[in-house]
Design an enzyme around this catalytic site. Structure first.
Site, PDB file in Angstrom:
ATOM      1  N   CYS A   1       0.371   3.946  -0.528  1.00  0.00           N
ATOM      2  CA  CYS A   1       0.663   4.591   0.767  1.00  0.00           C
ATOM      3  C   CYS A   1       0.150   6.033   0.777  1.00  0.00           C
ATOM      4  CB  CYS A   1       2.166   4.487   1.053  1.00  0.00           C
ATOM      5  SG  CYS A   1       2.547   4.723   2.799  1.00  0.00           S
TER       6      CYS A   1
ATOM      7  N   GLU B   1       6.452  -1.846  -4.708  1.00  0.00           N
ATOM      8  CA  GLU B   1       7.729  -1.450  -5.353  1.00  0.00           C
ATOM      9  C   GLU B   1       8.923  -1.734  -4.445  1.00  0.00           C
ATOM     10  OE1 GLU B   1       5.823   0.610  -3.767  1.00  0.00           O
ATOM     11  OE2 GLU B   1       6.957   2.296  -2.914  1.00  0.00           O
TER      12      GLU B   1
ATOM     13  N   HIS C   1       3.641  -1.460   0.000  1.00  0.00           N
ATOM     14  CA  HIS C   1       4.524  -0.979  -1.067  1.00  0.00           C
ATOM     15  C   HIS C   1       5.020  -2.126  -1.948  1.00  0.00           C
ATOM     16  CE1 HIS C   1       5.376   3.191   0.386  1.00  0.00           C
ATOM     17  NE2 HIS C   1       5.087   2.681   1.573  1.00  0.00           N
TER      18      HIS C   1
END
EC number: 6.3.5.3
Lengths: 744, 228
Positions: free
Chosen positions: B86, B205, B203
């Protein structure tokens, strides 16, 4: 220039600043002399409705404040604190930013988000999730579209950069909000109960610091602006709207979290309304001390700011910090690391007076206690009177409403209604997943559920208020708001802990508006006692109305309820989506022949005069207890409450996530439109898998709550009494895209 | 392998990344500060999401001038691994470690939602371990994620097989309708020519913790651990 602000104030100046003539007399009595202009300005903001709650405090004191889960009671610190076990506390609060948002939606909403988060982390609690509750006027008006776009972008830009997920909220449209939208922002944070930062100043000789942003001329006297009517002339108050900087707020958060780990700090308060004035007075009064403040040491954004401008500025992202003497360097080093200002501007004294100096000259000298809520600030009991419409609304009878022939058309109308349709257009502009704690992204539930990493627990939270019900009947409507919030927490697998409230009403000097306020407080008290959810804090926003040609039209009375609840075992979070074809669908709670105050009656039939919908507090509570029990016993695989739009909407909402459908039989005792679209309260739809069916039915025999077998889950077809209502993908298409289409 | 996660002022996904690497993947993680001049012996440097320096001027434009980025650029030029998610991806394109640029979404709005990714090149440490037939469900959250590159650069990216991921639908089909932000060719992430620098807008994560009911992103970290 100094001389003008040092000159004695006149009553005309006091009135111009928002004080009443008799209040100016009170100030003279307190000081034993006539105040100068600077002092008068200080009183004018501290005694404004926004800071002093002078017209509401009498009633607010009657709300239940303590409950089985409280660590800190309301009012003792910036936000109430709920014990969530494992040595952790949850700080949470909701606040309005209505008036700024009406004028400048982007900055108004953004700074609302900033302010509420500062209230949380100033206590040492790291915010973990946000919610918001928004109300706008008629969606087809250009001004409404401008407001919606600005408010949503303001909330998004600030919250996304600040980095705290928005996990839920509500958006509602009604003509009553045409001039005056409501923007209520909620934040919740988690704090180690041993590391709570106090909001009290203590220890004469301890230095006082201002940290964060420099002070500018933005937002001067914003609190006074929030305490008057929105009129055609309000645009002239534009300088009262603050400007936000989420990047600065993020740095301030991280620096504060580091500060909380040290022993250098005595107390801390954020600067929201009334800036330096409010934080110095409240911290001093809270700790029973005084302060000497050197205003010339305050970092400013422009030169030659006058003392009262520095005192009243509402520049954002600032905090007042009282530091342990001798530990100043620890504080400076932390703020240095984050490239933030930390300037020593004064000292704690034992005088109980606040003395403001400018270049060595005393410019204001006031007793701290005399300025604050609960101290010397005025408290009024306003008159109230039942408005004529209240009895008129009760004359409504369903028998005078013709039942439409084509109920499928009604169903499609409601699914596309902006108050019912998906709010996807709004929430996709908010980062809902930062922090990797949002447990509802991939598991839709009635409340936002936030993971408390490293524990067995999760936190459920919701904001609710159907203001149409509150308008119809303030007392019952507000009981419903609390009950609906509790119902949402319970349906998500939580146990309600406590509430925060945001009380948005009209002019308190209007007896009919004030009657709505009093009714709301009574209803809230009754429901909060029943659910054992004390009120931990919140705020009051009066003067929400349109004034046209001298006639006041208040917004729908809107006591927004923000509730949190603890999910003790996160393996037992309950979701709302139908799981598989064939599961049985049951309704818990009474099915009544009631369409009062429903979106169906109000918007489809255009009938605005009807009482609050069916509601019974005892039965509501009993139904929720049953839902809790069913979740603990693993007897159901989905739960969703019946609220706006009625049962049909609930069934569609449960069908959409997995593309399933339903086949249900109506209750022959009530009209079919009431069965499908009525908003009678206290109902929850649950589904039961084949394996659990026998045990579930045995369980039903042991309880004293009404239950009805509605039908079963289908592969995607929607069927009511054998009649085909279309397929789920068609309903979803209408539901998902309606809002975006209307806002274009 | 030792991971270094950089915190810039305004980073807000640094803690999430550290949580996943340390607690879920069980790896050693060194937090790195933007003012540091030393990578502390880390093998793979992660530039996390957020709004570094407020994203003022332009996303990633100020971060590229920070002391730590001097070290990160040296590390990458020496063949060390760097991954930007990002805002981290934006910093990598601003620093010239990756080609192209990330423009405002074509909707002119911030977009936060789950999307699906199809693997482009399987010939990188980040993608080698991923099922290339699967549509991986990974969230996005950005206002400036529209990947853009000039014609020549684009040709180079394609010729060298540098596309890591494409936005796709649930079935894995790369379609216009599945493109959330107007990225050229639905590109969601790319690597450099030497295949040691990775950038992606989505993302992973945020999709690695089973408590959040989506672990499609965990495979991305497993791939790194296996093939770096």
């Amino acid at each position: 220039m100094e001389s003008t602000t040092q000159q004695l104030a006149t009553v005309e100046q006091a009135v111009e600043l928002g004080l009443r003539a008799d209040e100016f007399e009170m100030i003279k009595e307190i000081l034993g002399r006539t105040p100068n202009f600077t002092e008068t300005a200080v009183y004018s903001v501290m005694w404004s409705e926004h800071c002093s709650y002078k017209n509401s405090i009498y009633w607010l004191k009657q709300l239940p404040k303590d409950g089985p889960h409280m660590l800190v009671k309301a009012g003792e610190e910036n936000a109430g604190l709920v014990d969530i076990g494992d040595g952790l506390g949850c700080a949470f609060k909701i606040e309005s930013h209505n008036h700024p948002s009406a004028l400048e939606p982007y900055q108004g909403a953004a700074t609302g988000v900033g302010g509420i988060n500062r209230d949380i982390f100033t206590m040492g609690a790291r915010p973990i999730a946000q919610l918001n509750s928004l109300r706008f006027g008629n969606i087809d008006r250009d001004r409404t579209k401008w407001l919606v776009n600005g408010v949503v972008k303001g909330i998004g830009d600030y919250g996304n950069a600040f980095g705290i997920p928005i996990v839920g909220g509500e958006v509602f449209f009604d003509d009553s909000y045409n001039t005056n939208p409501l923007v209520n922002a909620f934040s919740a944070g988690i704090v180690d109960a041993k590391k709570i930062i106090s909001a009290k100043a203590k220890g004469p000789g301890n230095p006082v610091f201002i940290v964060g942003s420099a002070t500018g001329k933005d937002g001067i006297a914003g609190a006074a602006f929030a305490s008057k009517d929105i009129t055609e002339e309000s645009a002239q108050d534009l300088p009262s709207v603050q400007v936000g900087d989420p990047f600065m707020e993020k740095l301030l958060l991280e620096a504060t979290m580091e500060l909380a780990e040290t022993d250098a700090i005595v107390g801390m308060q954020d600067m929201g309304a009334a800036g330096i004035t409010c934080s110095t007075c409240e911290m001093s009064a809270g700790g029973g001390v005084g302060m000497e403040i050197q205003l010339d040491k305050v970092p400013t954004r422009q030169e030659n700011m006058l003392p009262y401008e520095i005192l009243l500025s509402e520049s954002q992202e600032r905090m007042l910090v009282v530091v342990q003497k001798g530990k100043e360097q620890i504080v400076k080093d932390i703020f240095d690391k984050w490239d933030l200002h930390a300037e020593e501007i004064g000292v704690v004294t034992d005088t109980q007076r606040i003395r403001y100096y400018m270049n060595g000259e005393l410019v204001g000298d006031v007793p701290a206690e005399s300025l604050v809520l609960g101290g010397g600030a005025p408290q009024y009991q306003r008159e109230y009177k039942e408005p004529a419409y209240y009895q008129e609304f009760k004359k409504f009878s369903i028998d005078n409403v013709q039942e439409p022939e084509d109920l499928k058309a009604v169903a499609d109308f409601l699914l596309q209604h902006p108050n019912i349709a998906s709010k996807r257009w709004v929430y996709e502009q908010y980062d809902s997943m930062v922090g990797t704690k949002n447990m509802t992204t991939n598991r839709p539930a009635d409340a936002g559920v936030v993971n408390i990493k490293g524990t067995e627990k999760a936190l459920a939270m919701t904001v609710d208020c159907n203001s149409r019900y509150v308008n119809a009947d303030p007392e019952i409507g507000t009981m419903i708001a609390v009950s609906e919030a509790a119902r949402n927490i319970v349906c998500a697998g939580g146990v309600p802990s406590a509430i925060t409230n945001c009380l948005n009403f009209g002019n308190p000097y209007n007896p009919e508006s004030y009657w709505q306020f009093v009714g709301a407080i009574k209803g809230m008290s009754a429901a909060c006692i029943k659910f054992q959810t004390p009120v931990t804090g919140g705020n009051v926003s009066f003067y929400n109305q349109t004034v046209t040609n001298g006639v006041e039209v208040p917004v729908f009375p809107t006591p927004t309820i923000g509730m949190i609840g603890v999910v003790e075992d996160k393996n037992k979070i309950m979701t709302l989506d139908f799981k598989q074809k064939g599961d049985l669908i049951f309704l818990l709670g009474e099915c009544t022949n009631d369409i009062a105050s429903s979106e169906y009656l109000y918007s489809y039939h255009g009938i605005k005069a009807s009482p609050a919908p069916y509601f019974d507090l005892e039965k509501e509570f009993a139904t929720q207890e049953v839902v809790k029990d069913l979740i603990q016993k693993d007897l159901i695989n989905a739960a969703h409450d019946v609220s706006d739009g009625g049962l049909y909407t609930s069934l569609v909402e449960m069908s959409m996530p997995r593309g399933l459908g339903f086949d249900v039989e109506a209750d022959g005792e009530v009209r079919l439109d009431a069965f499908l679209f009525g908003e009678g309260q206290g109902r929850v739809v649950v589904t039961v898998s084949e394996d659990a069916e026998d045990e579930f039915i045995e369980y039903l025999a042991t309880i004293d709550v009404a239950s009805t077998l509605l039908g079963h889950v289908t592969k995607g077809k929607l069927v009511v009494d054998g009649e085909h209502f279309g397929f789920i993908h068609e309903a979803k298409e209408l539901f998902d895209n309606a809002l975006e289409k209307r806002l274009k | 392998m030792k991971f270094g996660v950089v915190t810039f002022p305004g980073s807000n996904c640094d803690a999430d990344m550290i949580y996943v690497l340390e607690t879920i993947m069980g790896q050693e993680v060194e937090p790195l500060w933007h003012k540091d001049h030393d990578l502390k012996g880390c093998d793979l440097i992660v530039l996390p999401g957020g709004f570094s320096y407020g994203d003022y001027l332009r996303s990633g434009a100020i971060a590229k001038l920070s002391p730590i980025m001097e070290e990160v650029i040296k590390h990458a030029n020496n063949g060390g691994y760097v991954m930007g998610i990002c805002n981290g991806f934006q910093i990598l394109t601003e620093s010239g470690l990756l080609d192209g640029a990330l423009l405002h979404n074509n909707t002119q709005k911030f977009i936060s939602k789950n999307v699906h990714l199809k693997v482009g090149s399987s010939n990188t440490a980040l993608t080698k371990g991923l099922d290339s037939n699967k549509a991986h469900k990974i969230p996005i959250a950005h206002g400036e994620g529209r990947f853009y590159a000039g014609e020549d650069t684009m040709k180079k990216i394609l010729d060298n097989d540098q596309v890591l991921f494409y936005y796709a639908d649930e079935e894995g089909a790369v379609t216009d309708a599945a493109n959330p932000n107007g990225s050229l060719l639905n590109i969601a992430g790319i690597c450099n020519e030497k295949r040691n620098v990775f950038g992606m807008m989505p993302h992973p994560e945020r999709a690695a913790d089973s408590e959040l009911n989506n672990i499609d992103g965990k495979a991305f970290f497993e791939s790194l651990l296996k093939f770096c």
